[in-house]
Enzyme design. Structure first.
Site, PDB file in Angstrom:
ATOM      1  N   SER A 136      -6.784   8.897 -10.113  1.00  7.55           N
ATOM      2  CA  SER A 136      -7.634   8.041  -9.284  1.00  7.55           C
ATOM      3  C   SER A 136      -8.957   8.762  -9.095  1.00  7.55           C
ATOM      4  CB  SER A 136      -6.948   7.803  -7.938  1.00  7.55           C
ATOM      5  OG  SER A 136      -7.822   7.134  -7.059  1.00  7.55           O
ATOM      6  N   LYS A 162      -7.856   4.948 -12.635  1.00  9.52           N
ATOM      7  CA  LYS A 162      -8.216   4.019 -11.543  1.00  9.52           C
ATOM      8  C   LYS A 162      -9.584   4.419 -11.040  1.00  9.52           C
ATOM      9  CE  LYS A 162      -6.562   3.986  -6.785  1.00  9.52           C
ATOM     10  NZ  LYS A 162      -5.332   3.984  -5.958  1.00  9.52           N
ATOM     11  N   LYS A 164     -12.737   3.538  -8.169  1.00 12.02           N
ATOM     12  CA  LYS A 164     -12.977   2.887  -6.878  1.00 12.02           C
ATOM     13  C   LYS A 164     -14.183   1.957  -7.009  1.00 12.02           C
ATOM     14  CE  LYS A 164      -9.878   5.114  -4.321  1.00 12.02           C
ATOM     15  NZ  LYS A 164      -8.853   4.463  -3.503  1.00 12.02           N
ATOM     16  N   ASP A 189      -9.774  -0.120  -7.551  1.00 14.09           N
ATOM     17  CA  ASP A 189      -9.269  -0.156  -6.169  1.00 14.09           C
ATOM     18  C   ASP A 189     -10.442  -0.347  -5.225  1.00 14.09           C
ATOM     19  OD1 ASP A 189      -7.969   0.185  -3.753  1.00 14.09           O
ATOM     20  OD2 ASP A 189      -7.298   2.246  -4.143  1.00 14.09           O
ATOM     21  N   GLU A 214      -6.560  -3.402  -7.064  1.00 10.14           N
ATOM     22  CA  GLU A 214      -5.833  -2.948  -5.884  1.00 10.14           C
ATOM     23  C   GLU A 214      -6.600  -3.293  -4.612  1.00 10.14           C
ATOM     24  OE1 GLU A 214      -4.726   1.169  -6.294  1.00 10.14           O
ATOM     25  OE2 GLU A 214      -4.217   1.393  -4.177  1.00 10.14           O
ATOM     26  N   ASP A 239      -2.003  -2.333  -1.379  1.00  8.36           N
ATOM     27  CA  ASP A 239      -1.818  -0.972  -0.883  1.00  8.36           C
ATOM     28  C   ASP A 239      -1.804  -1.039   0.651  1.00  8.36           C
ATOM     29  OD1 ASP A 239      -2.286   1.628   0.072  1.00  8.36           O
ATOM     30  OD2 ASP A 239      -3.861   2.128  -1.342  1.00  8.36           O
ATOM     31  N   LYS A 263       3.383   3.954  -0.786  1.00  7.01           N
ATOM     32  CA  LYS A 263       3.077   5.302  -0.288  1.00  7.01           C
ATOM     33  C   LYS A 263       4.081   5.588   0.812  1.00  7.01           C
ATOM     34  CE  LYS A 263      -1.889   5.160  -1.216  1.00  7.01           C
ATOM     35  NZ  LYS A 263      -3.250   5.216  -0.651  1.00  7.01           N
ATOM     36  N   GLY A 291      -1.271   7.788  -3.808  1.00  8.73           N
ATOM     37  CA  GLY A 291      -1.437   9.140  -3.290  1.00  8.73           C
ATOM     38  C   GLY A 291      -2.348   9.158  -2.075  1.00  8.73           C
TER      39      GLY A 291
HETATM   40  O1  OSB Z   1      -6.483   3.803  -1.817  1.00  9.56           O
HETATM   41  O2  OSB Z   1      -5.070   4.783  -3.006  1.00  9.56           O
HETATM   42  C1  OSB Z   1      -5.985   4.843  -2.192  1.00  9.56           C
HETATM   43  C2  OSB Z   1      -7.064   8.446  -1.569  1.00  9.56           C
HETATM   44  C3  OSB Z   1      -7.224   8.417  -0.207  1.00  9.56           C
HETATM   45  C4  OSB Z   1      -6.997   7.244   0.488  1.00  9.56           C
HETATM   46  C5  OSB Z   1      -6.627   6.095  -0.192  1.00  9.56           C
HETATM   47  C6  OSB Z   1      -6.457   6.115  -1.567  1.00  9.56           C
HETATM   48  C7  OSB Z   1      -6.703   7.317  -2.269  1.00  9.56           C
HETATM   49  C8  OSB Z   1      -6.622   7.438  -3.720  1.00  9.56           C
HETATM   50  C9  OSB Z   1      -6.367   8.808  -4.310  1.00  9.56           C
HETATM   51  O3  OSB Z   1      -6.834   6.519  -4.470  1.00  9.56           O
HETATM   52  C10 OSB Z   1      -4.926   9.098  -4.530  1.00  9.56           C
HETATM   53  C11 OSB Z   1      -4.628  10.534  -4.897  1.00  9.56           C
HETATM   54  O4  OSB Z   1      -5.047  10.987  -5.966  1.00  9.56           O
HETATM   55  O5  OSB Z   1      -3.921  11.203  -4.099  1.00  9.56           O
HETATM   56 MG    MG Z   2      -5.517   2.165  -2.727  1.00  6.67          MG
END
Ligand code: OSB
Ligand code: MG
Length: 370
Positions: A136, A162, A164, A189, A214, A239, A263, A291
């Site tokens: 991500s 992924k 953002k 996402d 997402e 999520d 999660k 994560g």
């Molecule tokens: O939306 O999945 C998410 C990190 C912090 C808060 C929300 C998210 C994320 C990530 C990173 O996308 C996930 C990771 O690599 O731990």
């Molecule tokens: Mg997310």
């Protein structure tokens, strides 16, 4: 399995790189490692995953501390727990605060698996020897930076990327990424940054062959997600909207998503994560493991849960060195050809690295439970 003592280790670590999302930027990671100790001196470990600011969900590092100290640890006093599944039941009278609950529940699952002499993944029904992982990537200063990172992680073998997105940082970025990487397994996402006024922009994203989008809309907007899913072919994955099995049931029933990101912290622990997994398996809804920029302890749980069969998409589970200069576990989490091996030693299968653990631990509170 009597938990005799709980240690609450206050930790502070710094991510190698700031992680930028539609809601804000994270670099300093403050969290608690929960250590649950039995009468024989076995220890199980868990990690709180809330951030210092309530921008992902409403929990924070401080609310985690408040709820763990003032409500959850007192509920554990003088309890003889036979199985970690009883912990979620015991905590039910405290509303919400899923990340606080999950950290304690995880520590007790680890302790239980160690007492049984079995890997946690096996104890919870995992059937894989290795899991597929993706990466991500936060919002980058320039598209050049983003393209270089994608190149770097795909050449390391990560199985999907992924990125953002947020309003004003979406169509152009995805078009450029797709142009440079036509074959890439790609998703986006939004962390809930769009609203029902943005359907025109969101439906354009169908052009880019994303495996899913997402959480495009706000956490509680299940009807909006259902309407959006009707007007776009890209599968929606939820999520932030999914806090429990009942949330997952409602979202699937309404057609708000086709895929669910699980999660452990957001859903209150491993027991609820398993409940959601089983429901999704029975309804042919794929799931994958998200994560929270965890240390190796939190990541170990993500690895274990992702070994369950319905985790069919690669998780957001990078290797330790993607996040940290040094992790607090030994061995560190490593990725080979886009996979992480499921540990075969008892419990979470990673030990505390005492040297780095002590370096990032600045305070410990001890609670005697008997
Ligand atoms: O939306 O999945 C998410 C990190 C912090 C808060 C929300 C998210 C994320 C990530 C990173 O996308 C996930 C990771 O690599 O731990
Ligand atoms: Mg997310």
């Amino acid at each position: 399995m009597f938990v005799q003592e709980i240690k609450l280790h206050h930790m502070k670590m710094k991510l190698k790189n700031p992680f930028k999302t539609s809601f804000g930027t994270i670099q300093d990671k403050e969290f608690f490692i929960i250590e649950a100790i039995d009468a024989h001196g076995n220890s199980g470990f868990g990690e709180t995953v809330a951030f210092t600011i309530p921008w992902y969900t409403e929990e924070t590092v401080k609310t985690n501390h408040h709820v763990i100290n003032d409500f959850l640890i007192p509920l554990l006093r003088n309890q003889s727990i036979e199985h970690p599944k009883e912990v979620a039941e015991l905590f039910r009278r405290v509303k919400g605060n899923h990340m606080a609950k999950a950290a304690i529940e995880c520590a007790i699952w680890d302790l239980y698996a160690k007492q049984q002499g079995l890997p946690l993944a096996k104890v919870i029904g995992g059937d894989k020897n290795a899991i597929d992982v993706g990466i991500s990537l936060g919002i980058q200063p320039s598209s050049q930076d983003l393209l270089e990172m994608i190149d770097h992680y795909t050449s390391q073998g990560y199985k999907r990327v992924k990125i953002k997105i947020k309003p004003g940082h979406d169509v152009d970025v995805l078009r450029e990424v797709r142009h440079h990487f036509p074959e890439l397994t790609l998703m986006a996402d939004a962390n809930g940054a769009y609203s029902s006024k943005d359907f025109d922009i969101l439906t354009i994203l169908d052009e880019f062959d994303l495996i899913m989008i997402e959480q495009p809309l706000a956490e509680h907007d299940l009807l909006g997600h259902a309407a959006l899913q009707k007007s776009m072919k890209t599968p929606i994955c939820l999520d932030e909207s999914i806090h429990s099995l009942t949330d997952a049931q409602l979202a699937i029933h309404l057609g708000s998503c086709q895929i669910i990101n699980i999660k452990i912290g957001r859903v209150g622990g491993i027991t609820e994560a398993i409940n959601i997994h089983h429901y999704c398996r029975d309804h042919q809804v794929p799931v994958w493991c998200g994560g929270m920029l965890e240390s190796g302890i939190g990541r170990a749980y993500n690895i274990a849960i992702a070994s369950l069969p319905q985790f069919t998409f690669p998780g957001d589970i990078g290797e330790s060195s993607h996040y940290w200069y040094e992790d607090i576990i030994d061995p560190e989490v490593s990725v080979h050809h886009g996979q992480i091996q499921i540990p075969t030693t008892p419990g979470i299968g990673y030990n505390i690295n005492q040297k780095t653990f002590n370096k990032y631990r600045y305070h410990t509170e001890i609670f005697n439970l008997s």
